[in-house]
Design an enzyme around this catalytic site. Structure first.
Site, PDB file in Angstrom:
ATOM      1  N   SER A 293      75.294 103.323  16.922  1.00 35.41           N
ATOM      2  CA  SER A 293      73.988 103.974  17.037  1.00 35.41           C
ATOM      3  C   SER A 293      73.521 103.945  18.484  1.00 35.41           C
ATOM      4  O   SER A 293      73.337 102.866  19.064  1.00 35.41           O
ATOM      5  CB  SER A 293      72.946 103.249  16.181  1.00 35.41           C
TER       6      SER A 293
ATOM      7  N   HIS B 179      76.180 107.839  15.902  1.00 32.33           N
ATOM      8  CA  HIS B 179      75.006 107.865  15.023  1.00 32.33           C
ATOM      9  C   HIS B 179      73.745 108.067  15.874  1.00 32.33           C
ATOM     10  O   HIS B 179      73.502 107.325  16.822  1.00 32.33           O
ATOM     11  CB  HIS B 179      74.946 106.547  14.252  1.00 32.33           C
TER      12      HIS B 179
ATOM     13  N   ASP C 124      69.756 108.259  15.865  1.00 29.59           N
ATOM     14  CA  ASP C 124      68.577 107.838  15.099  1.00 29.59           C
ATOM     15  C   ASP C 124      67.319 108.517  15.629  1.00 29.59           C
ATOM     16  O   ASP C 124      66.805 108.151  16.690  1.00 29.59           O
ATOM     17  CB  ASP C 124      68.408 106.320  15.204  1.00 29.59           C
TER      18      ASP C 124
ATOM     19  N   MET D 245      63.398 109.226  15.247  1.00 26.53           N
ATOM     20  CA  MET D 245      62.200 108.609  14.639  1.00 26.53           C
ATOM     21  C   MET D 245      60.947 109.281  15.173  1.00 26.53           C
ATOM     22  O   MET D 245      60.842 109.547  16.371  1.00 26.53           O
ATOM     23  CB  MET D 245      62.137 107.123  14.999  1.00 26.53           C
TER      24      MET D 245
ATOM     25  N   HIS E 144      70.646 111.071  11.874  1.00 24.49           N
ATOM     26  CA  HIS E 144      69.828 110.398  10.853  1.00 24.49           C
ATOM     27  C   HIS E 144      68.359 110.681  11.162  1.00 24.49           C
ATOM     28  O   HIS E 144      67.816 110.139  12.120  1.00 24.49           O
ATOM     29  CB  HIS E 144      70.151 108.895  10.909  1.00 24.49           C
TER      30      HIS E 144
ATOM     31  N   MET F 204      64.687 110.219  10.635  1.00 28.55           N
ATOM     32  CA  MET F 204      63.630 109.366  10.065  1.00 28.55           C
ATOM     33  C   MET F 204      62.300 110.007  10.430  1.00 28.55           C
ATOM     34  O   MET F 204      61.512 109.483  11.219  1.00 28.55           O
ATOM     35  CB  MET F 204      63.751 107.944  10.626  1.00 28.55           C
TER      36      MET F 204
ATOM     37  N   MET G 109      70.396 102.385   3.429  1.00 31.78           N
ATOM     38  CA  MET G 109      69.745 101.559   4.457  1.00 31.78           C
ATOM     39  C   MET G 109      69.835 100.095   4.052  1.00 31.78           C
ATOM     40  O   MET G 109      69.458  99.722   2.938  1.00 31.78           O
ATOM     41  CB  MET G 109      68.265 101.940   4.621  1.00 31.78           C
TER      42      MET G 109
ATOM     43  N   GLY H  47      63.415 101.899  11.308  1.00 27.53           N
ATOM     44  CA  GLY H  47      62.408 101.907  12.371  1.00 27.53           C
ATOM     45  C   GLY H  47      62.869 101.199  13.630  1.00 27.53           C
ATOM     46  O   GLY H  47      62.459 101.571  14.726  1.00 27.53           O
ATOM     47  N   PHE H  48      63.722 100.205  13.480  1.00 25.02           N
ATOM     48  CA  PHE H  48      64.106  99.408  14.646  1.00 25.02           C
ATOM     49  C   PHE H  48      65.563  98.971  14.539  1.00 25.02           C
ATOM     50  O   PHE H  48      66.045  98.690  13.444  1.00 25.02           O
ATOM     51  CB  PHE H  48      63.219  98.156  14.756  1.00 25.02           C
ATOM     52  N   GLY H  49      66.212  98.902  15.699  1.00 23.84           N
ATOM     53  CA  GLY H  49      67.540  98.307  15.745  1.00 23.84           C
ATOM     54  C   GLY H  49      67.418  96.786  15.733  1.00 23.84           C
ATOM     55  O   GLY H  49      66.327  96.231  15.893  1.00 23.84           O
ATOM     56  N   GLY H  50      68.536  96.120  15.532  1.00 24.52           N
ATOM     57  CA  GLY H  50      68.579  94.666  15.675  1.00 24.52           C
ATOM     58  C   GLY H  50      67.911  93.871  14.566  1.00 24.52           C
ATOM     59  O   GLY H  50      67.587  92.702  14.767  1.00 24.52           O
TER      60      GLY H  50
ATOM     61  N   ASP I 162      73.696 101.407   6.997  1.00 23.15           N
ATOM     62  CA  ASP I 162      72.981 101.417   8.276  1.00 23.15           C
ATOM     63  C   ASP I 162      71.955 100.292   8.329  1.00 23.15           C
ATOM     64  O   ASP I 162      71.005 100.272   7.547  1.00 23.15           O
ATOM     65  CB  ASP I 162      72.275 102.780   8.415  1.00 23.15           C
ATOM     66  N   GLY I 163      72.162  99.364   9.277  1.00 26.80           N
ATOM     67  CA  GLY I 163      71.177  98.321   9.536  1.00 26.80           C
ATOM     68  C   GLY I 163      71.756  96.919   9.422  1.00 26.80           C
ATOM     69  O   GLY I 163      72.204  96.509   8.355  1.00 26.80           O
ATOM     70  N   GLY I 164      71.756  96.207  10.544  1.00 26.36           N
ATOM     71  CA  GLY I 164      72.199  94.817  10.516  1.00 26.36           C
ATOM     72  C   GLY I 164      73.671  94.628  10.224  1.00 26.36           C
ATOM     73  O   GLY I 164      74.095  93.543   9.811  1.00 26.36           O
TER      74      GLY I 164
HETATM   75  C1  DX5 Z   1      67.262 101.721  11.837  1.00 27.40           C
HETATM   76  C2  DX5 Z   1      68.297 102.718  12.330  1.00 27.40           C
HETATM   77  C3  DX5 Z   1      69.629 102.104  12.509  1.00 27.40           C
HETATM   78  C4  DX5 Z   1      69.655 101.031  13.521  1.00 27.40           C
HETATM   79  C5  DX5 Z   1      70.922 100.254  13.387  1.00 27.40           C
HETATM   80  O1  DX5 Z   1      66.066 102.371  11.661  1.00 27.40           O
HETATM   81  O2  DX5 Z   1      68.450 103.760  11.391  1.00 27.40           O
HETATM   82  O3  DX5 Z   1      70.622 103.066  12.767  1.00 27.40           O
HETATM   83  O4  DX5 Z   1      69.527 101.500  14.819  1.00 27.40           O
HETATM   84  O5  DX5 Z   1      70.874  99.285  14.338  1.00 27.40           O
HETATM   85  P1  DX5 Z   1      71.421  97.827  14.105  1.00 27.40           P
HETATM   86  O6  DX5 Z   1      72.893  97.948  13.882  1.00 27.40           O
HETATM   87  O7  DX5 Z   1      71.062  97.156  15.387  1.00 27.40           O
HETATM   88  O8  DX5 Z   1      70.701  97.244  12.913  1.00 27.40           O
HETATM   89 ZN    ZN Z   2      70.303 105.153  11.477  1.00 25.53          ZN
END
Ligand code: DX5
Ligand code: ZN
Length: 214
Positions: A6, A31, A33, A35, A64, A66, A135, A140-143, A173-175
């Protein structure tokens, strides 16, 4: 098995450098993202940045959305280079229509489920889909930290796809990290998104290879 890094976790001031790194890597997808600060509590980037990334890569562009009212922007993201466009189940009132509109642009069509949305809502549209995106964090946020029950949802999605004869892929997607990638592939995932795991690694290209080799 596909890893989709991403770019949300890339260095936006060095985006070309980071895209070139992904081009050299074993990641088959990128990917994207998007938002809007309305559907999710954060704003990332939109159509011009997607188009700028496309200019520097031949990788498969996995977009993706959002955002609320994604149907307004499908053609614009397709024109910006999207190979696949995914919309949130929770953001779309007329989902059947929206899926057909994505396909009419020439892009592949995906639907995304938030953690609290059950898999069975896709029962009737699954034959239309190229991708189901599960999901494993609240978007909303990475990490963020991986939500463990997402793995069970991947297995339920796999069962739904098999029962319906759909050829949809499953993405998570996520974590995603080295600690959960194997269980997700085992549960039926075809594509794993990885933001933080890739871009915060000392050697991002090597991390992509490790995720593919779990
Ligand atoms: C979350 C995004 C994800 C996110 C994944 O809202 O859709 O794509 O950036 O990031 P990580 O792998 O850091 O959770
Ligand atoms: Zn995503």
């Amino acid at each position: 098995m596909i890893i989709a890094p991403s770019v949300l976790s890339a260095d936006f001031a060095n985006l070309q450098r980071d895209i070139e790194m992904l081009n050299r890597s074993k990641a088959a997808w990128i990917h994207i993202d998007v938002m809007d600060g309305v559907f999710v509590p954060n704003i990332s980037f939109g159509i011009p940045v997607t188009a700028a990334i496309k200019k520097h890569t031949t990788k498969f562009m996995d977009v993706h959305l959002m955002i609320v009212q994604p149907e307004k922007y499908l053609q614009a993201f397709r024109n910006a280079g999207a190979d696949l466009i995914s919309v949130h189940y929770e953001a779309v009132t007329h989902l059947d229509s929206c899926i057909h509109r994505i396909k009419a642009t020439g892009a592949q069509a995906g639907v995304v489920l938030n953690p609290a949305t059950p898999v069975h809502v896709l029962k009737d549209v699954i034959p239309l889909l190229d991708l189901v995106l599960i999901m494993s964090v609240n978007p909303g946020f990475g990490g963020q930290k991986f939500i463990p029950y997402a793995t069970q949802k991947v297995a339920e999605t796999k069962a739904l796809i098999t029962a319906s004869g759909s050829s949809a892929k499953i993405e998570v997607d996520g974590g995603v990290s080295l600690s959960n990638a194997r269980e997700l592939f085992n549960a039926g995932a075809d594509v794993l998104v990885a933001g933080n795991a890739v871009f915060s690694a000392p050697d991002p290209e090597a991390m992509i290879e490790k995720l593919l080799a779990v």
